[in-house]
Write a protein that holds these residues in place. Structure first.
Motif, short mmCIF file in Angstrom:
data_model
loop_
_atom_site.label_atom_id
_atom_site.label_comp_id
_atom_site.label_asym_id
_atom_site.label_seq_id
_atom_site.Cartn_x
_atom_site.Cartn_y
_atom_site.Cartn_z
N VAL A 52 70.31 -30.90 -13.29
CA VAL A 52 70.49 -29.69 -14.10
C VAL A 52 71.99 -29.42 -14.21
CG1 VAL A 52 70.10 -27.20 -14.26
CG2 VAL A 52 68.28 -28.70 -13.39
N ILE A 53 72.47 -29.28 -15.45
CA ILE A 53 73.87 -28.93 -15.67
C ILE A 53 73.92 -27.57 -16.35
CG2 ILE A 53 73.94 -30.19 -17.89
CD1 ILE A 53 76.95 -30.63 -17.36
N THR A 54 74.80 -26.72 -15.87
CA THR A 54 75.02 -25.42 -16.49
C THR A 54 76.39 -25.41 -17.15
OG1 THR A 54 73.59 -24.22 -14.97
CG2 THR A 54 75.27 -22.94 -16.11
N LEU A 55 76.40 -25.24 -18.45
CA LEU A 55 77.64 -25.08 -19.20
C LEU A 55 78.02 -23.60 -19.16
CD1 LEU A 55 76.68 -27.14 -22.39
CD2 LEU A 55 77.91 -27.96 -20.36
N THR A 79 69.92 -29.09 -19.66
CA THR A 79 71.11 -28.30 -19.96
C THR A 79 70.79 -26.81 -19.97
OG1 THR A 79 71.88 -30.11 -21.38
CG2 THR A 79 73.02 -28.00 -21.57
N GLN A 80 71.59 -26.06 -19.23
CA GLN A 80 71.53 -24.60 -19.24
C GLN A 80 72.86 -24.08 -19.77
OE1 GLN A 80 68.69 -23.67 -15.43
NE2 GLN A 80 70.87 -23.69 -15.02
N SER A 92 69.01 -20.77 -33.09
CA SER A 92 68.71 -22.17 -33.39
C SER A 92 67.53 -22.68 -32.57
CB SER A 92 69.95 -23.04 -33.09
OG SER A 92 70.23 -23.05 -31.69
N GLY A 93 66.87 -21.77 -31.86
CA GLY A 93 65.78 -22.19 -31.00
C GLY A 93 66.24 -23.00 -29.82
N GLY A 94 67.51 -22.81 -29.43
CA GLY A 94 68.07 -23.59 -28.32
C GLY A 94 68.25 -25.05 -28.66
N ARG A 95 68.42 -25.34 -29.98
CA ARG A 95 68.59 -26.73 -30.42
C ARG A 95 69.89 -26.86 -31.21
NH1 ARG A 95 64.02 -29.90 -29.66
NH2 ARG A 95 65.60 -31.52 -29.80
N PRO A 96 71.05 -26.74 -30.54
CA PRO A 96 72.33 -26.89 -31.24
C PRO A 96 72.52 -28.32 -31.71
CG PRO A 96 72.68 -26.81 -28.88
CD PRO A 96 71.23 -26.51 -29.10
N ARG A 97 73.28 -28.49 -32.78
CA ARG A 97 73.50 -29.82 -33.34
C ARG A 97 74.99 -30.10 -33.49
NH1 ARG A 97 71.76 -26.32 -37.17
NH2 ARG A 97 73.01 -26.09 -39.08
N HIS A 111 67.61 -25.66 -22.12
CA HIS A 111 66.39 -25.30 -21.41
C HIS A 111 66.41 -23.85 -20.95
CE1 HIS A 111 64.64 -29.42 -21.05
NE2 HIS A 111 65.88 -29.73 -21.35
N ARG A 112 67.60 -23.33 -20.67
CA ARG A 112 67.71 -21.92 -20.31
C ARG A 112 69.06 -21.39 -20.80
NH1 ARG A 112 65.96 -20.37 -14.26
NH2 ARG A 112 65.75 -18.35 -15.29
N VAL A 113 69.07 -20.18 -21.32
CA VAL A 113 70.30 -19.51 -21.75
C VAL A 113 70.29 -18.11 -21.15
CG1 VAL A 113 71.69 -18.74 -23.70
CG2 VAL A 113 70.31 -20.82 -23.91
N SER A 114 71.39 -17.73 -20.50
CA SER A 114 71.44 -16.42 -19.86
C SER A 114 72.88 -15.96 -19.72
CB SER A 114 70.78 -16.49 -18.47
OG SER A 114 70.91 -15.25 -17.77
N HIS A 115 73.04 -14.66 -19.54
CA HIS A 115 74.34 -14.10 -19.23
C HIS A 115 74.50 -13.84 -17.73
CE1 HIS A 115 71.81 -10.49 -19.28
NE2 HIS A 115 72.71 -9.95 -18.47
N ASP A 116 73.44 -14.12 -16.97
CA ASP A 116 73.42 -13.80 -15.53
C ASP A 116 73.57 -15.07 -14.70
OD1 ASP A 116 73.00 -12.88 -12.99
OD2 ASP A 116 71.02 -12.00 -13.38
#
Length: 451
Positions: A52-55, A79-80, A92-97, A111-116
């Motif tokens: 798991v990688i968090t950007l 990818t988070q 984009s439904g979590g599907r950047p291009r 797979h996950r997007v958050s501010h926390d």
């Protein structure tokens, strides 16, 4: 020369082919080159576990990473994204291009997007900061309560100054840290949360690491950034022996201060208008006076690097070559005039689309003191270098830094900061920087001791 005055524009001597070849050989000799597949075929992976990688951050490079990682690893790396604006990415439904130079498109999966950070950091195997260097301290301090250094590697997609020391100071000596010397591609954001474009890939990038093996760099990091869809496996990663190539890098930290001073050198607090208004393009048609200042900055940088090498023997210093050599090696086919430093920068096609950061008013334009061209390269560039020079001076090894100090003083006035006082780094705003402290050993610039 360390004086401000310099004779009127003198052509730079032509750099002979063998000189560039020798310079490149010096760089390659100190690189522990990690071989990679010569084509787009991926290295064989034998039942490698999922990671798991968090950007962190959603700028140009963050968008490209978000679009590349899923496909580059066949979904093995999840990818988070940690961002202040999760809603932007949900459009984009979590599907950047990302679009490649040949027109091909690759679509990623978040797979996950958050501010926390509490939601993302604890389960991460890799955390990658993709934002400006001036925000690195704040980001590291925000994630440290949730990060287990035994499990998670922390890295920066672009490193400058003493970020490795910052990582050790915040996460401790056992931190598994890596830093890329340069962003892996020329890229730009097209639509926030949805689309980016790679303008040009790079064949190789240098990386430095703490408490990480070459195998980790090769197997886990390199695949994240390659543009295999263009038909080649690049950029490959070169593991360098220490952080000196980042600290003494003849790049933004000397180019931007010289360029910005040249554009706004006649600014006295009142907006510049009419014929006095600076060029809208940051690098195009660079004035010769800016090129002369840049040449002196590079002289001082090279002298500082040489003095540091003599004092410590740090091998990475051998990978630091003069700016003119680096420009020719990296951008030789994109530069149309090599006659002076100003012409080399000003006719470089790779630099041609950058616009001058400024504040426009009805009376004219003023410099933008909060733009990263100013903040990154003064506080995390020239101030870092001067701190090393002051530490060397304590060991009886003085080095010339007159031009560096002049440009710090000029920029700090714009920024409303106090770094230099009477020519010394003792201003009240030095506490927000990452500098080599007087009591710290010189060797920390190259690499902290093993944990």
């Amino acid at each position: 020369s360390s004086t401000f005055a310099r004779p009127s524009a003198q052509p730079l001597p032509n750099l002979q082919r063998h000189r560039c070849t020798n310079a490149m050989r010096r760089v390659k000799n100190v690189s522990a080159h990690i071989t990679a597949a010569p084509t787009a075929a991926k290295p064989k992976q034998h039942s490698q576990p999922e990671l798991v990688i968090t950007l962190i951050g959603g700028g140009n490079s963050g968008h490209v990473c978000a679009a590349l990682i899923e496909g580059n690893t066949n979904g093995r790396v999840k990818t988070q994204l940690l961002t202040n604006n999760p809603a932007l990415w949900r459009k984009s439904g979590g599907r950047p291009r990302v679009t490649f130079p040949n027109g091909d498109v690759q679509v990623g999966k978040l797979h996950r997007v958050s501010h926390d950070p509490a939601e993302l950091i604890p389960q991460s195997d890799i955390v990658l900061w993709t934002g400006p260097v001036t925000s690195t301290r704040e980001v590291f301090e925000n994630i440290v309560p949730y990060l287990d250094t035994r499990k998670t590697a922390v890295g920066t997609i672009f490193s400058q100054g003493l970020q490795h020391l910052l990582a050790v100071r915040i996460f401790g000596p056992k931190v598994r840290f890596f830093a890329l010397r340069n962003i892996p591609w020329l890229c730009k954001l097209v639509k926030k949360g949805e689309e980016s474009v790679i303008v040009g890939p790079k064949t190789s990038i240098d990386v430095m690491a703490l408490n990480l093996s070459p195998e980790f760099i090769k197997k886990e990091l390199e695949p994240l950034f390659v543009v295999q869809q263009t038909g080649t496996w690049e950029p490959v990663m070169n593991l360098l022996p220490d952080f000196c190539p980042v600290v003494f890098n003849p790049a933004n930290q000397i180019i931007h201060p010289a360029v910005y001073w040249g554009l706004f050198r006649n600014y006295t607090g009142k907006p510049l208008g009419g014929p006095a208004e600076p060029n809208e393009w940051l690098y195009r048609d660079m004035p010769e006076v800016s090129g002369q200042v840049l040449a002196v900055l590079d002289e001082e940088l090279q002298a500082l690097k040489d003095a540091y090498y003599q004092a410590t023997g740090a091998a990475g210093c051998k990978a630091v070559i003069p700016l003119a050599d680096r420009l020719r090696l990296q951008y030789g086919d994109q530069i149309s005039d090599f006659s002076t430093m100003a012409k080399m920068v000003g006719t470089n096609k790779a630099y041609s689309l950058a616009k001058t950061p400024l504040l426009r008013t009805p009376e004219g334009v003023a410099p933008d003191p909060n733009h990263r061209v100013v903040t990154d390269d003064i506080g995390w560039g020239l101030c870092t270098l001067v701190s090393i020079a002051e530490r060397l001076e304590m060991e009886g090894v003085p080095t010339p830094t007159s031009m560096m100090r002049m440009l710090i003083e000029w920029h700090q006035k714009l920024m409303g900061k106090e770094f230099l006082v009477n020519g010394r780094l003792c201003g009240c705003d030095c506490t927000e920087l990452v500098l080599l402290r007087p009591e710290e050993p010189l060797e920390l610039v190259a690499k902290p001791p093993p944990a």
